[in-house]
Design a protein around this motif. Structure first.
Motif, mmCIF file in Angstrom:
data_model
loop_
_atom_site.group_PDB
_atom_site.id
_atom_site.type_symbol
_atom_site.label_atom_id
_atom_site.label_comp_id
_atom_site.label_asym_id
_atom_site.label_seq_id
_atom_site.Cartn_x
_atom_site.Cartn_y
_atom_site.Cartn_z
ATOM 1 N N ILE A 134 0.812 -1.211 0.000
ATOM 2 C CA ILE A 134 0.000 0.000 0.000
ATOM 3 C C ILE A 134 0.850 1.267 0.000
ATOM 4 O O ILE A 134 0.470 2.288 -0.573
ATOM 5 N N SER A 135 2.023 1.205 0.609
ATOM 6 C CA SER A 135 2.858 2.406 0.686
ATOM 7 C C SER A 135 3.394 2.829 -0.674
ATOM 8 O O SER A 135 3.809 3.978 -0.851
ATOM 9 N N ASP A 136 3.385 1.924 -1.649
ATOM 10 C CA ASP A 136 3.851 2.235 -2.999
ATOM 11 C C ASP A 136 2.707 2.386 -3.995
ATOM 12 O O ASP A 136 2.936 2.682 -5.161
ATOM 13 N N SER A 137 1.485 2.189 -3.539
ATOM 14 C CA SER A 137 0.351 2.144 -4.451
ATOM 15 C C SER A 137 -0.085 3.539 -4.890
ATOM 16 O O SER A 137 -0.193 4.458 -4.081
ATOM 17 N N GLU A 138 -0.383 3.663 -6.170
ATOM 18 C CA GLU A 138 -0.902 4.925 -6.692
ATOM 19 C C GLU A 138 -2.315 5.206 -6.175
ATOM 20 O O GLU A 138 -2.787 6.333 -6.223
ATOM 21 N N ALA A 139 -2.972 4.174 -5.642
ATOM 22 C CA ALA A 139 -4.329 4.359 -5.121
ATOM 23 C C ALA A 139 -4.351 5.307 -3.937
ATOM 24 O O ALA A 139 -5.347 6.001 -3.711
ATOM 25 N N VAL A 140 -3.281 5.357 -3.174
ATOM 26 C CA VAL A 140 -3.273 6.144 -1.943
ATOM 27 C C VAL A 140 -3.604 7.607 -2.216
ATOM 28 O O VAL A 140 -4.462 8.200 -1.560
ATOM 29 N N LYS A 141 -2.947 8.198 -3.193
ATOM 30 C CA LYS A 141 -3.174 9.616 -3.460
ATOM 31 C C LYS A 141 -4.551 9.884 -4.056
ATOM 32 O O LYS A 141 -5.041 11.013 -3.983
ATOM 33 N N ARG A 142 -5.185 8.879 -4.603
ATOM 34 C CA ARG A 142 -6.493 9.069 -5.217
ATOM 35 C C ARG A 142 -7.643 8.864 -4.239
ATOM 36 O O ARG A 142 -8.788 9.190 -4.555
ATOM 37 N N LEU A 143 -7.334 8.320 -3.067
ATOM 38 C CA LEU A 143 -8.387 7.963 -2.113
ATOM 39 C C LEU A 143 -8.289 8.741 -0.804
ATOM 40 O O LEU A 143 -8.844 8.330 0.208
#
Length: 234
Positions: free
Chosen positions: A90-99
């Motif tokens: 999760i720390s590398d996932s692009e989803a983090v900034k979108r959610l």
């Protein structure tokens, strides 16, 4: 500002509200409880969904709800985010900034109902280190209630994270004293109703705030100030 940082008020997105009418009723109850801002945090599971598909569903639900909310003048301000189930990487996932919550640098993370490994704690810290986004650990009460791991808050206190607790934690006969101790000790930073519906899981944030106001008025002020800082920060 009185902020509900964890709710499932968007209609037909997850296991929360089943209609716009129910969503408006939930928001009306929160308004009656003195809540001025509600963050809608529908569940996001990386194993079962993509960020793009989730955001499309969320946007449609938000649009429907805002159209219905426009008919009323006494509802809290609605903001959107997600309750993101922790996953490896999760720390590398692009989803983090979108959610993130209201497009701020904060994201609500739901941890798994199982023992947390050292690697999981490391990944939580790395979300902040790698992406500049602060994790907010959702409903800490699920992990530290009776017969659960009470070392978790101490581990989290060493990380660049915030901790959210549900209103029910403060209102339960077996957990109220623990909740107040954790809040007094600085292990809880934000509150949420985690409301899903009008019957089984209605909003009770107002009740929890009244208890906190009576027992720990300084803590209520601290919660309000931090919540305002999060939502107003650019």
């Amino acid at each position: 500002m009185k902020i509900d940082f964890h709710s499932h008020v968007l209609p037909n997105v997850d296991d929360g509200s089943r209609s716009t009418d129910e969503s408006v009723a939930l928001l009306r109850q929160l308004a009656q409880q003195g809540i001025t801002h509600v963050v809608a945090t529908p569940h996001f599971y990386a194993r079962h969904d993509t960020p793009a598909h989730f955001l499309e569903k969320r946007a449609l639900a938000e649009q429907r709800l805002r159209e219905e909310m426009a008919k009323f003048g006494d509802l809290p301000e609605l903001l959107v985010g997600a309750e993101v189930r922790f996953f490896s990487g999760i720390s590398d996932s692009e989803a983090v900034k979108r959610l993130t919550i209201a497009e701020k640098n904060y994201i609500l993370i739901e941890m798994p109902p199982a023992p947390w490994t050292d690697r999981m704690y490391q990944e939580l810290a790395q979300i902040r280190e790698k992406q500049g986004i602060t994790p907010i650990i959702a409903h800490i009460d699920r992990y530290v209630g009776p017969f659960r791991n009470r070392q978790i808050p101490k581990r989290l206190a060493q990380l660049p994270v915030l901790v959210q607790a549900n209103a029910g934690f403060f209102l339960g006969g077996l957990t109220s004293a623990m909740a107040l101790r954790m809040l007094s000790g600085g292990y809880i930073h934000l509150l949420g109703s985690d409301c899903h519906n009008l019957k089984e899981r209605p909003p009770r944030l107002g009740e929890a705030l009244r208890l906190i106001r009576r027992r720990l008025p300084d803590a209520e002020n601290r919660i309000d100030a931090l919540g305002e800082e999060i939502l107003l920060r650019k």
